[in-house]
Motif scaffolding. Sequence first.
Motif, PDB file in Angstrom:
ATOM      1  N   GLY A  24       0.811  -1.206   0.000  1.00  0.00           N
ATOM      2  CA  GLY A  24       0.000   0.000   0.000  1.00  0.00           C
ATOM      3  C   GLY A  24       0.848   1.261   0.000  1.00  0.00           C
ATOM      4  O   GLY A  24       1.983   1.280  -0.477  1.00  0.00           O
ATOM      5  N   THR A  25       0.295   2.320   0.565  1.00  0.00           N
ATOM      6  CA  THR A  25       0.960   3.618   0.579  1.00  0.00           C
ATOM      7  C   THR A  25       1.199   4.057   2.008  1.00  0.00           C
ATOM      8  O   THR A  25       0.261   4.180   2.802  1.00  0.00           O
ATOM      9  CB  THR A  25       0.099   4.680  -0.135  1.00  0.00           C
ATOM     10  N   TRP A  26       2.465   4.314   2.347  1.00  0.00           N
ATOM     11  CA  TRP A  26       2.815   4.880   3.647  1.00  0.00           C
ATOM     12  C   TRP A  26       2.842   6.391   3.521  1.00  0.00           C
ATOM     13  O   TRP A  26       3.449   6.936   2.592  1.00  0.00           O
ATOM     14  CB  TRP A  26       4.169   4.344   4.093  1.00  0.00           C
ATOM     15  N   ASN A  27       2.207   7.088   4.450  1.00  0.00           N
ATOM     16  CA  ASN A  27       2.057   8.538   4.291  1.00  0.00           C
ATOM     17  C   ASN A  27       3.358   9.326   4.405  1.00  0.00           C
ATOM     18  O   ASN A  27       3.379  10.523   4.143  1.00  0.00           O
ATOM     19  CB  ASN A  27       1.024   9.082   5.285  1.00  0.00           C
ATOM     20  N   THR A  28       4.461   8.661   4.795  1.00  0.00           N
ATOM     21  CA  THR A  28       5.738   9.367   4.902  1.00  0.00           C
ATOM     22  C   THR A  28       6.766   8.809   3.925  1.00  0.00           C
ATOM     23  O   THR A  28       7.961   9.067   4.031  1.00  0.00           O
ATOM     24  CB  THR A  28       6.264   9.295   6.357  1.00  0.00           C
ATOM     25  N   HIS A  29       6.307   8.052   2.941  1.00  0.00           N
ATOM     26  CA  HIS A  29       7.224   7.446   1.973  1.00  0.00           C
ATOM     27  C   HIS A  29       8.098   8.496   1.280  1.00  0.00           C
ATOM     28  O   HIS A  29       9.326   8.348   1.205  1.00  0.00           O
ATOM     29  CB  HIS A  29       6.451   6.658   0.919  1.00  0.00           C
ATOM     30  N   ASP A  30       7.484   9.536   0.744  1.00  0.00           N
ATOM     31  CA  ASP A  30       8.234  10.530  -0.035  1.00  0.00           C
ATOM     32  C   ASP A  30       9.314  11.199   0.805  1.00  0.00           C
ATOM     33  O   ASP A  30      10.448  11.381   0.355  1.00  0.00           O
ATOM     34  CB  ASP A  30       7.295  11.595  -0.593  1.00  0.00           C
ATOM     35  N   GLN A  31       8.965  11.564   2.042  1.00  0.00           N
ATOM     36  CA  GLN A  31       9.932  12.236   2.910  1.00  0.00           C
ATOM     37  C   GLN A  31      11.067  11.297   3.299  1.00  0.00           C
ATOM     38  O   GLN A  31      12.234  11.699   3.336  1.00  0.00           O
ATOM     39  CB  GLN A  31       9.234  12.769   4.160  1.00  0.00           C
ATOM     40  N   ALA A  32      10.738  10.035   3.605  1.00  0.00           N
ATOM     41  CA  ALA A  32      11.771   9.068   3.989  1.00  0.00           C
ATOM     42  C   ALA A  32      12.705   8.768   2.825  1.00  0.00           C
ATOM     43  O   ALA A  32      13.935   8.722   2.989  1.00  0.00           O
ATOM     44  CB  ALA A  32      11.128   7.783   4.504  1.00  0.00           C
ATOM     45  N   GLU A  33      12.141   8.571   1.662  1.00  0.00           N
ATOM     46  CA  GLU A  33      12.965   8.296   0.479  1.00  0.00           C
ATOM     47  C   GLU A  33      13.876   9.475   0.164  1.00  0.00           C
ATOM     48  O   GLU A  33      15.085   9.293  -0.087  1.00  0.00           O
ATOM     49  CB  GLU A  33      12.070   7.984  -0.714  1.00  0.00           C
ATOM     50  N   SER A  34      13.327  10.679   0.169  1.00  0.00           N
ATOM     51  CA  SER A  34      14.120  11.868  -0.143  1.00  0.00           C
ATOM     52  C   SER A  34      15.259  12.058   0.854  1.00  0.00           C
ATOM     53  O   SER A  34      16.405  12.349   0.470  1.00  0.00           O
ATOM     54  CB  SER A  34      13.214  13.104  -0.152  1.00  0.00           C
ATOM     55  N   LEU A  35      14.965  11.896   2.144  1.00  0.00           N
ATOM     56  CA  LEU A  35      15.994  12.074   3.161  1.00  0.00           C
ATOM     57  C   LEU A  35      17.065  10.994   3.048  1.00  0.00           C
ATOM     58  O   LEU A  35      18.268  11.275   3.182  1.00  0.00           O
ATOM     59  CB  LEU A  35      15.363  12.058   4.551  1.00  0.00           C
TER      60      LEU A  35
END
Length: 234
Positions: A24-35
């Motif tokens: 599914g989709t984790w709501n902090t995926h984008d921030q975790a990946e970017s960091l």
Amino acid sequence: MAQIVEFAPVYSEADNPAYHFVNGTWNTHDQAESLAVSRGHSYLSPGDFVTLEEADTLLAAADALVLAPSVAGPSGMWQPTDGEEAGRILGHRILDRISADKPDLHIVLISHFLVGHGAAHQNAKPNTWALRSLEAHLRGGRNPYTILRPTWLSTIHDESYQTRLSQDPYADGLVSRDSIASAVLTAVENPRVATGRTAALFNLSIPGTGTTDLADRFGSLALDYEAEFALQTA
């Protein structure tokens, strides 16, 4: 550099026989990946429908797994009908296999602060009990782990936000996606002080104090009972 893998298994598809799990989709995926990428790590996650072979391929060279169970599946928001059962199934399907094949893999579980508050909380949902079961399964396994319990999600992040880790089961508050991502990456990068610990995450707005030393805050946490017991009996 660490190779980080993220799994976000959907609770309501936990017993789907067609796949190892539905992602599914984790709501902090984008921030975790970017960091993670900004710090020189690789950050990988599978597609929507994950076979056993695909999961094994991703984990083969992984240094850490971010396990972020989700109600947000490929076609919408789904709630499990039996939360505890969903948590147990995900534990047996995902954690047992990792424990057998990669017992040294550091697993960072994204849980929820309502697990600490208990069934009486007015906002408790079936997925809360899925997480409770999954937490217990992870603590009783062979893998080094860190369990993070984010509080209510803040839609904004301010430079004044300081991140706090609390082992008070009744901790409450707001936390931003950026702060959650920072806690996850700090746990991955500092396993010596972060493993064997469970903590709620929340923000305090304290202007002019700089960034939070999260490694130091992890180090000040007490080990979970299971982690302490494992050390004593090793």
